[in-house]
Design an enzyme around this catalytic site. Structure first.
Site, PDB file in Angstrom:
ATOM      1  N   SER A  10       1.048  -1.313  -0.074  1.00  0.00           N
ATOM      2  CA  SER A  10      -0.215   0.003   0.155  1.00  0.00           C
ATOM      3  C   SER A  10       0.889   1.173  -0.202  1.00  0.00           C
ATOM      4  O   SER A  10       0.527   2.377  -0.155  1.00  0.00           O
ATOM      5  CB  SER A  10      -0.859   0.080   1.085  1.00  0.00           C
ATOM      6  N   GLU A 151       3.867   6.441   7.010  1.00  0.00           N
ATOM      7  CA  GLU A 151       3.695   7.227   5.705  1.00  0.00           C
ATOM      8  C   GLU A 151       4.146   8.406   5.793  1.00  0.00           C
ATOM      9  O   GLU A 151       4.567   8.892   4.891  1.00  0.00           O
ATOM     10  CB  GLU A 151       2.459   6.585   5.366  1.00  0.00           C
ATOM     11  N   HIS A 185       4.524  -2.221   7.784  1.00  0.00           N
ATOM     12  CA  HIS A 185       4.939  -0.759   7.996  1.00  0.00           C
ATOM     13  C   HIS A 185       5.520  -0.821   9.750  1.00  0.00           C
ATOM     14  O   HIS A 185       6.246  -0.057   9.839  1.00  0.00           O
ATOM     15  CB  HIS A 185       3.812   0.036   7.989  1.00  0.00           C
TER      16      HIS A 185
END
Lengths: 270, 270
Positions: A10, A151, A185
């Site tokens: 993603s 992110e 992540h």
């Protein structure tokens, strides 16, 4: 023929898998797609995640990879089975490798998993763990605040420490002896997570374990790259290439060139 | 169809693999052959090891297993490739899994390997490690005195401690950061080995890692057993069944029935 390993995520989370592939299999070439323009996948509707994953797989197939790695737990939980039925090369997800490593590591059979809302709701980890050993107890916790920290490149901030500590509170009295980082992540936050849960809980990175399973499968298919050539990796993202590049530099320790995929974005966002 | 995993070893060493398969994959059924009547394989002529391995594989095929595990480093080094070419089910050795785990574990790229004379002479570990990462440095040491300690059930004795300590002396000034137990008998001595090399060297058991690769491969072949039934394991050996049974009881923590294979011994010893 020299063929790359295609890795998708993603966003930047899959870089934790890419880094381990580079370390454990330094002769392998990687083609990476990070869907940074549409991250995070965790809170999205499963149908949307399925569609996005399909589109990225289609994009990556143009490079004729020898294997597809869905380096995103959310996309693995939702789309792995479907993608496997669509392509004729091996498709590796990140849930089984982390589960297998946890089954190997646990002494008590009590395993914790943290992930996105979608990953936790899917029940994919308890299913994978209990398929291997029906006596396993699994404690799952959704930590929706963590992916955005990574992110946005805030994973070294004091705020990150506070958010990690708050997010993990519900686990602190749990009798687990290992904790699966069920989101690619999370290795960016691994040290903070380890400090929060304490030394009695071993941390299992689904990213590291996936690199090892890639190695196992390529070996058994006779497809390990052994040419001795220095591989040329390629990176693509659907969002701001500068943030991606900055995170990649910090995480991989090397300057990489990231090509933005604008046409793809246009098509994908219809 | 319910199909067993066939495991073979020169003797009781493969029980370290069997134990991990039972723990990591408690629904899988095992059929085990220990060639205790002809152990150790380490100092034998390679041709003889090849012939013995072939014979045992032929014996195990009568049970129609879904996979063959050569749970003996010596036999893996000498016979894996040949056995793979002879049968149409997956054949897993113990050298690649241990190598992959070491590549994952090492920080310095300096890896130690201990094994039998045959395993060390074959160069199979340096080959496997350097195929994965050409920059790996490998220090190999043959420890011929260790297998007999285990087969004679002396692995908890003071003598064992002395022999282990003496055998490992050449490694003590070596800059390795992990040590592969490149013989499936060595996990019986793992604690003594760990105490001798000290806490800065991680110990990697090729046995434990092999169980995990069995899990990976069965998953990707859609052959994991998930019936929930309690499996019935079968054990065969070519030597004294009582010693085998006593060691199995100590190591596996459960009473098992061992069937001696006398007819096989007669045929094999021609």
């Amino acid at each position: 023929m020299h063929q790359a390993i295609a890795i998708l995520d993603s966003g930047v989370g899959g870089l934790t898998v890419a880094k381990e592939v580079m370390r454990q299999l330094p002769q392998e070439e990687i083609v990476y797609f990070g869907d940074t323009g549409r991250a995070p996948y965790g809170p999205r509707a499963p149908d949307e995640v399925l569609k996005f994953t399909e589109q990225i797989v289609e994009y990556l197939l143009q490079f004729q990879p020898k294997m597809i790695v869905i380096a995103c737990n959310t996309a693995t939980a939702i789309a792995l089975k479907h993608v496997r039925s669509q392509v004729n090369i091996p498709v590796v997800g990140v849930i089984q490798p982390g589960s297998r490593a946890a089954i190997k590591a646990t002494k008590t059979g009590m395993i914790g998993v943290i992930g996105t809302e979608n990953t936790v709701t899917s029940g994919a980890y308890p299913r994978a763990l209990q398929e291997l050993n029906p006596d396993t107890s699994v404690v799952s916790l959704a930590c929706p605040a963590l992916v955005p920290l990574v992110e946005k490149r805030l994973y070294r901030s004091d705020m990150a420490r506070t958010v990690v500590s708050q997010s993990l509170q519900p686990l602190l009295n749990s009798p687990i002896d290992c904790l699966i980082l069920g989101c690619t992540h999370y290795p960016f936050l691994a040290q903070m997570i380890a400090e929060t849960v304490g030394p009695r809980v071993s941390i299992i990175s689904s990213a590291d374990e996936t690199a090892r399973e890639i190695s196992t499968l390529l070996h058994h298919r006779g497809q390990l790259e052994t040419s001795g050539k220095v591989p040329v990796h390629r990176f693509f993202c659907s969002g701001d290439p500068e943030t991606f590049q900055a995170i990649a530099l910090e995480w991989l320790g090397e300057q990489i060139k990231v090509s933005p995929v604008f046409w793809q974005m246009t098509r994908l966002s219809r």
